[in-house]
Design a protein around this motif. Structure first.
Motif, PDB file in Angstrom:
ATOM      1  N   GLN A  78      30.757  55.040  68.623  1.00 29.85           N
ATOM      2  CA  GLN A  78      30.559  53.605  68.748  1.00 29.85           C
ATOM      3  C   GLN A  78      29.930  53.283  70.092  1.00 29.85           C
ATOM      4  O   GLN A  78      29.910  54.101  71.005  1.00 29.85           O
ATOM      5  CB  GLN A  78      31.888  52.875  68.615  1.00 29.85           C
ATOM      6  N   ARG A  79      29.422  52.060  70.174  1.00 30.12           N
ATOM      7  CA  ARG A  79      28.830  51.596  71.423  1.00 30.12           C
ATOM      8  C   ARG A  79      29.956  51.102  72.336  1.00 30.12           C
ATOM      9  O   ARG A  79      30.750  50.238  71.955  1.00 30.12           O
ATOM     10  CB  ARG A  79      27.842  50.462  71.145  1.00 30.12           C
ATOM     11  N   ASP A  80      30.002  51.646  73.525  1.00 27.75           N
ATOM     12  CA  ASP A  80      31.086  51.338  74.459  1.00 27.75           C
ATOM     13  C   ASP A  80      30.554  50.733  75.752  1.00 27.75           C
ATOM     14  O   ASP A  80      29.458  51.078  76.208  1.00 27.75           O
ATOM     15  CB  ASP A  80      31.868  52.606  74.811  1.00 27.75           C
ATOM     16  N   LEU A  81      31.376  49.891  76.343  1.00 23.34           N
ATOM     17  CA  LEU A  81      31.038  49.313  77.636  1.00 23.34           C
ATOM     18  C   LEU A  81      31.047  50.390  78.719  1.00 23.34           C
ATOM     19  O   LEU A  81      31.971  51.193  78.799  1.00 23.34           O
ATOM     20  CB  LEU A  81      32.029  48.214  77.999  1.00 23.34           C
ATOM     21  N   VAL A  82      30.024  50.365  79.558  1.00 22.14           N
ATOM     22  CA  VAL A  82      29.959  51.257  80.718  1.00 22.14           C
ATOM     23  C   VAL A  82      30.294  50.480  81.986  1.00 22.14           C
ATOM     24  O   VAL A  82      31.140  50.880  82.780  1.00 22.14           O
ATOM     25  CB  VAL A  82      28.567  51.889  80.848  1.00 22.14           C
ATOM     26  N   ALA A  83      29.592  49.362  82.170  1.00 23.48           N
ATOM     27  CA  ALA A  83      29.796  48.548  83.364  1.00 23.48           C
ATOM     28  C   ALA A  83      29.318  47.137  83.089  1.00 23.48           C
ATOM     29  O   ALA A  83      28.393  46.942  82.298  1.00 23.48           O
ATOM     30  CB  ALA A  83      29.035  49.127  84.559  1.00 23.48           C
ATOM     31  N   ALA A  84      29.949  46.166  83.729  1.00 19.09           N
ATOM     32  CA  ALA A  84      29.546  44.780  83.546  1.00 19.09           C
ATOM     33  C   ALA A  84      29.747  44.003  84.837  1.00 19.09           C
ATOM     34  O   ALA A  84      30.579  44.375  85.675  1.00 19.09           O
ATOM     35  CB  ALA A  84      30.335  44.131  82.416  1.00 19.09           C
ATOM     36  N   MET A  85      28.975  42.940  84.963  1.00 20.58           N
ATOM     37  CA  MET A  85      29.073  42.077  86.136  1.00 20.58           C
ATOM     38  C   MET A  85      28.989  40.629  85.682  1.00 20.58           C
ATOM     39  O   MET A  85      28.076  40.258  84.944  1.00 20.58           O
ATOM     40  CB  MET A  85      27.947  42.391  87.123  1.00 20.58           C
ATOM     41  N   ILE A  87      23.715  33.525  83.861  1.00 23.79           N
ATOM     42  CA  ILE A  87      24.185  34.256  82.676  1.00 23.79           C
ATOM     43  C   ILE A  87      25.638  34.652  82.894  1.00 23.79           C
ATOM     44  O   ILE A  87      25.991  35.187  83.951  1.00 23.79           O
ATOM     45  CB  ILE A  87      23.307  35.480  82.398  1.00 23.79           C
ATOM     46  N   ASN A  88      26.478  34.378  81.905  1.00 27.42           N
ATOM     47  CA  ASN A  88      27.919  34.596  82.074  1.00 27.42           C
ATOM     48  C   ASN A  88      28.239  36.011  82.551  1.00 27.42           C
ATOM     49  O   ASN A  88      29.011  36.218  83.476  1.00 27.42           O
ATOM     50  CB  ASN A  88      28.647  34.351  80.745  1.00 27.42           C
ATOM     51  N   ARG A  89      27.673  36.962  81.860  1.00 33.25           N
ATOM     52  CA  ARG A  89      27.949  38.345  82.187  1.00 33.25           C
ATOM     53  C   ARG A  89      26.778  39.208  81.731  1.00 33.25           C
ATOM     54  O   ARG A  89      26.224  38.992  80.654  1.00 33.25           O
ATOM     55  CB  ARG A  89      29.226  38.833  81.476  1.00 33.25           C
ATOM     56  N   MET A  90      26.437  40.184  82.545  1.00 32.98           N
ATOM     57  CA  MET A  90      25.459  41.184  82.158  1.00 32.98           C
ATOM     58  C   MET A  90      26.102  42.545  82.274  1.00 32.98           C
ATOM     59  O   MET A  90      26.892  42.799  83.194  1.00 32.98           O
ATOM     60  CB  MET A  90      24.208  41.088  83.022  1.00 32.98           C
ATOM     61  N   GLY A  91      25.757  43.393  81.317  1.00 29.25           N
ATOM     62  CA  GLY A  91      26.413  44.691  81.322  1.00 29.25           C
ATOM     63  C   GLY A  91      25.561  45.790  80.727  1.00 29.25           C
ATOM     64  O   GLY A  91      24.474  45.543  80.196  1.00 29.25           O
ATOM     65  N   TRP A  92      26.069  46.975  80.870  1.00 30.31           N
ATOM     66  CA  TRP A  92      25.476  48.182  80.288  1.00 30.31           C
ATOM     67  C   TRP A  92      26.485  48.803  79.330  1.00 30.31           C
ATOM     68  O   TRP A  92      27.665  48.952  79.667  1.00 30.31           O
ATOM     69  CB  TRP A  92      25.114  49.184  81.383  1.00 30.31           C
ATOM     70  N   TYR A  93      25.979  49.139  78.156  1.00 31.06           N
ATOM     71  CA  TYR A  93      26.764  49.843  77.152  1.00 31.06           C
ATOM     72  C   TYR A  93      26.043  51.145  76.842  1.00 31.06           C
ATOM     73  O   TYR A  93      24.855  51.290  77.129  1.00 31.06           O
ATOM     74  CB  TYR A  93      26.883  49.010  75.874  1.00 31.06           C
ATOM     75  N   ARG A  94      26.746  52.057  76.219  1.00 28.52           N
ATOM     76  CA  ARG A  94      26.098  53.297  75.783  1.00 28.52           C
ATOM     77  C   ARG A  94      26.648  53.720  74.430  1.00 28.52           C
ATOM     78  O   ARG A  94      27.788  53.421  74.079  1.00 28.52           O
ATOM     79  CB  ARG A  94      26.276  54.406  76.813  1.00 28.52           C
ATOM     80  N   GLY A 110      29.824  35.469  88.653  1.00 32.22           N
ATOM     81  CA  GLY A 110      30.499  35.333  89.938  1.00 32.22           C
ATOM     82  C   GLY A 110      30.526  36.600  90.763  1.00 32.22           C
ATOM     83  O   GLY A 110      31.005  36.598  91.897  1.00 32.22           O
ATOM     84  N   GLY A 111      30.012  37.670  90.174  1.00 31.18           N
ATOM     85  CA  GLY A 111      29.927  38.921  90.917  1.00 31.18           C
ATOM     86  C   GLY A 111      31.046  39.910  90.641  1.00 31.18           C
ATOM     87  O   GLY A 111      31.046  41.019  91.188  1.00 31.18           O
ATOM     88  N   SER A 112      32.000  39.536  89.804  1.00 27.71           N
ATOM     89  CA  SER A 112      33.060  40.479  89.463  1.00 27.71           C
ATOM     90  C   SER A 112      32.503  41.596  88.596  1.00 27.71           C
ATOM     91  O   SER A 112      31.655  41.359  87.740  1.00 27.71           O
ATOM     92  CB  SER A 112      34.189  39.758  88.718  1.00 27.71           C
ATOM     93  N   THR A 113      33.019  42.797  88.827  1.00 31.17           N
ATOM     94  CA  THR A 113      32.542  43.955  88.068  1.00 31.17           C
ATOM     95  C   THR A 113      33.708  44.671  87.404  1.00 31.17           C
ATOM     96  O   THR A 113      34.859  44.581  87.856  1.00 31.17           O
ATOM     97  CB  THR A 113      31.808  44.953  88.972  1.00 31.17           C
ATOM     98  N   ASN A 114      33.400  45.358  86.328  1.00 28.88           N
ATOM     99  CA  ASN A 114      34.362  46.271  85.729  1.00 28.88           C
ATOM    100  C   ASN A 114      33.619  47.462  85.157  1.00 28.88           C
ATOM    101  O   ASN A 114      32.453  47.360  84.780  1.00 28.88           O
ATOM    102  CB  ASN A 114      35.244  45.594  84.675  1.00 28.88           C
ATOM    103  N   TYR A 115      34.310  48.582  85.160  1.00 33.94           N
ATOM    104  CA  TYR A 115      33.710  49.850  84.761  1.00 33.94           C
ATOM    105  C   TYR A 115      34.611  50.587  83.784  1.00 33.94           C
ATOM    106  O   TYR A 115      35.845  50.484  83.854  1.00 33.94           O
ATOM    107  CB  TYR A 115      33.505  50.752  85.988  1.00 33.94           C
ATOM    108  N   ALA A 116      33.992  51.359  82.926  1.00 36.74           N
ATOM    109  CA  ALA A 116      34.760  52.284  82.106  1.00 36.74           C
ATOM    110  C   ALA A 116      35.409  53.314  83.020  1.00 36.74           C
ATOM    111  O   ALA A 116      34.820  53.713  84.035  1.00 36.74           O
ATOM    112  CB  ALA A 116      33.852  52.972  81.095  1.00 36.74           C
ATOM    113  N   ASP A 117      36.602  53.743  82.675  1.00 36.47           N
ATOM    114  CA  ASP A 117      37.308  54.712  83.515  1.00 36.47           C
ATOM    115  C   ASP A 117      36.478  55.975  83.720  1.00 36.47           C
ATOM    116  O   ASP A 117      36.518  56.577  84.795  1.00 36.47           O
ATOM    117  CB  ASP A 117      38.653  55.074  82.877  1.00 36.47           C
TER     118      ASP A 117
END
Length: 117
Positions: A44-51, A31-38, A54-61
């Protein structure tokens, strides 16, 4: 296609921890990317964290250093470990999967997280 089922939400006091789980109906390995939104009420629905696959991650500040996304490919499950929870983390948390060449989005039904002060 994929079905996603979240679990692990609940009521916790500020400073506490919760771990959310997102169980997928198929292998998440590719799967290209899996993430959590809230989404909080009236917002609005915002990104919390995604992976990415390839294992790269990003997080909301707002959650950096407190939340950690991880996955268990053998269990087809993605997790969100949430520590040092704050009342402003209160929201419905949704699991998301982006699949295929056109990054089609799939969503779970959401799980409520409530942090009391």
């Amino acid at each position: 296609q994929v079905q996603l089922v979240e679990s692990g939400g609940g009521l916790v006091q500020a400073g506490g921890s919760l771990r959310l789980s997102c169980a997928a109906s198929r292998s998440i390995f590719s799967i290209n990317r899996m993430g959590w939104y809230r989404q909080a009420p009236g917002k609005q629905r915002d990104l919390v964290a995604a992976m990415t696959s390839g294992g790269s991650t990003n997080y909301a500040d707002s959650v950096k250093g407190r939340f950690t996304i991880s996955r268990d490919n053998a269990k087809n499950t993605v997790y969100l470990q949430m520590n040092s929870l704050k009342p402003e983390d209160t929201a419905v948390y949704y699991c998301n999967a982006a699949i295929g060449y056109n990054w089609s989005n799939y969503w779970g039904q959401g799980t409520q997280v409530t942090v009391s002060s």
